[in-house]
Design an enzyme around this catalytic site. Structure first.
Site, PDB file in Angstrom:
ATOM      1  N   SER A   1      33.687  37.410  41.586  1.00 28.00           N
ATOM      2  CA  SER A   1      33.144  38.250  40.523  1.00 28.00           C
ATOM      3  C   SER A   1      31.681  38.628  40.810  1.00 28.00           C
ATOM      4  O   SER A   1      31.400  39.246  41.842  1.00 28.00           O
ATOM      5  CB  SER A   1      33.325  37.532  39.181  1.00 28.00           C
ATOM      6  OG  SER A   1      33.224  38.420  38.111  1.00 28.00           O
TER       7      SER A   1
ATOM      8  N   ASP B   1      44.172  41.215  35.751  1.00 27.01           N
ATOM      9  CA  ASP B   1      42.762  40.909  35.468  1.00 27.01           C
ATOM     10  C   ASP B   1      42.290  41.663  34.231  1.00 27.01           C
ATOM     11  O   ASP B   1      42.411  42.886  34.157  1.00 27.01           O
ATOM     12  CB  ASP B   1      41.918  41.309  36.696  1.00 27.01           C
ATOM     13  CG  ASP B   1      40.527  40.714  36.699  1.00 27.01           C
ATOM     14  OD1 ASP B   1      39.931  40.583  35.620  1.00 27.01           O
ATOM     15  OD2 ASP B   1      40.030  40.378  37.795  1.00 27.01           O
TER      16      ASP B   1
ATOM     17  N   HIS C   1      41.864  37.074  36.315  1.00 20.46           N
ATOM     18  CA  HIS C   1      40.545  37.100  36.953  1.00 20.46           C
ATOM     19  C   HIS C   1      40.234  35.742  37.599  1.00 20.46           C
ATOM     20  O   HIS C   1      39.538  35.670  38.608  1.00 20.46           O
ATOM     21  CB  HIS C   1      39.482  37.436  35.890  1.00 20.46           C
ATOM     22  CG  HIS C   1      38.121  37.724  36.435  1.00 20.46           C
ATOM     23  ND1 HIS C   1      37.800  38.898  37.099  1.00 20.46           N
ATOM     24  CD2 HIS C   1      36.973  36.996  36.408  1.00 20.46           C
ATOM     25  CE1 HIS C   1      36.522  38.875  37.456  1.00 20.46           C
ATOM     26  NE2 HIS C   1      35.994  37.739  37.055  1.00 20.46           N
TER      27      HIS C   1
END
Length: 243
Positions: free
Chosen positions: A68, A191, A219
């Site tokens: 991320s 996600d 995610h």
């Protein structure tokens, strides 16, 4: 140091989400040194300040990767280092976290503004909401969310805010285009934070890199299936190291 991989974590949840993946990678290749580098604890949201801190902390001539926000910072650091970076891998990491005219497959600006406002008034509740969104799409959403929160460090609200403001600013497209080393970018099909369509948009931008989509995953897919993700990374490292 083609046998060294440095992983950077995402926003707010600390290094623990990356630990099962690091262990799985070490198990696949005893010669690979995997290290998780915590994100800087800065109250500045200037990307250059974050990159300067990481550049000082992270060893040269290693593979760089991240989850991320960590993947976005790894991308920028790889571009900054050029030939002093062996290669780049990102996990659930969008070139732009917030949607704009040139990058539609991202979080809507109004949704992100809600996160910012929530973090300013109630950082703990915002972090809980974030963990739930990280886990949305997983087979056990609440279990994964609890796991993510259980390892989260106590971070000063000003540092959390700076990280979110940084997340809104970063656009790594230029960095990814400029970095000439091998690249692997893995996305998740379910996600809730990074739309799966970003995988196709990135491949259209850079047809010569490796982009993968793990279809039935959240995610937090690195915690859902650390051994599967480690296998994909190990194959990429092995293939890229054969030059």
């Amino acid at each position: 140091m083609r046998d060294r991989l440095i992983l950077l974590p995402g926003w707010g949840l600390g290094v623990s989400p990356l630990e099962p993946l690091a262990a799985a990678l070490q198990g696949l290749d005893e010669h690979l040194r995997v290290e998780i580098e915590p994100l800087p604890e800065l109250t500045s949201s200037d990307p250059q300040d974050w990159l300067d801190e990481l550049d000082d902390a992270v060893p040269d001539n290693a593979w760089l990767g991240g989850w991320s926000l960590g993947g976005m910072l790894a991308s920028e650091l790889a571009a900054r280092r050029g030939e002093r970076c062996c290669g780049l891998l990102t996990l659930a990491s969008n070139p732009s976290f917030v949607a704009h005219e040139q990058w539609a497959s991202a979080m809507a600006g109004e949704t992100f503004d809600g996160f910012l406002a929530g973090c300013a008034t109630d950082p703990r509740t915002t972090l809980k909401r974030f963990a739930l969104l990280c886990a949305q799409g997983a087979a056990d959403t609440r279990g994964l969310s609890r796991l993510l929160l259980s390892g989260a460090p106590t971070t000063a609200p000003a540092v959390l805010m700076a990280g979110l403001e940084l997340l809104a600013q970063l656009d790594t497209r230029e960095a990814l285009q400029g970095f000439r080393g091998p690249q692997l970018h893995l996305f998740a099909g379910l996600d809730a934070l990074v739309p799966a369509e970003a995988a196709g948009e990135l491949l259209a931008l850079l047809p010569d890199i490796e982009v993968g989509l793990i279809e039935h995953a959240s995610h937090g897919f690195l915690l859902e299936d650390p051994h599967g993700v480690a296998g994909a990374i190990q194959a990429f490292l092995h293939e890229s190291g054969d030059d």
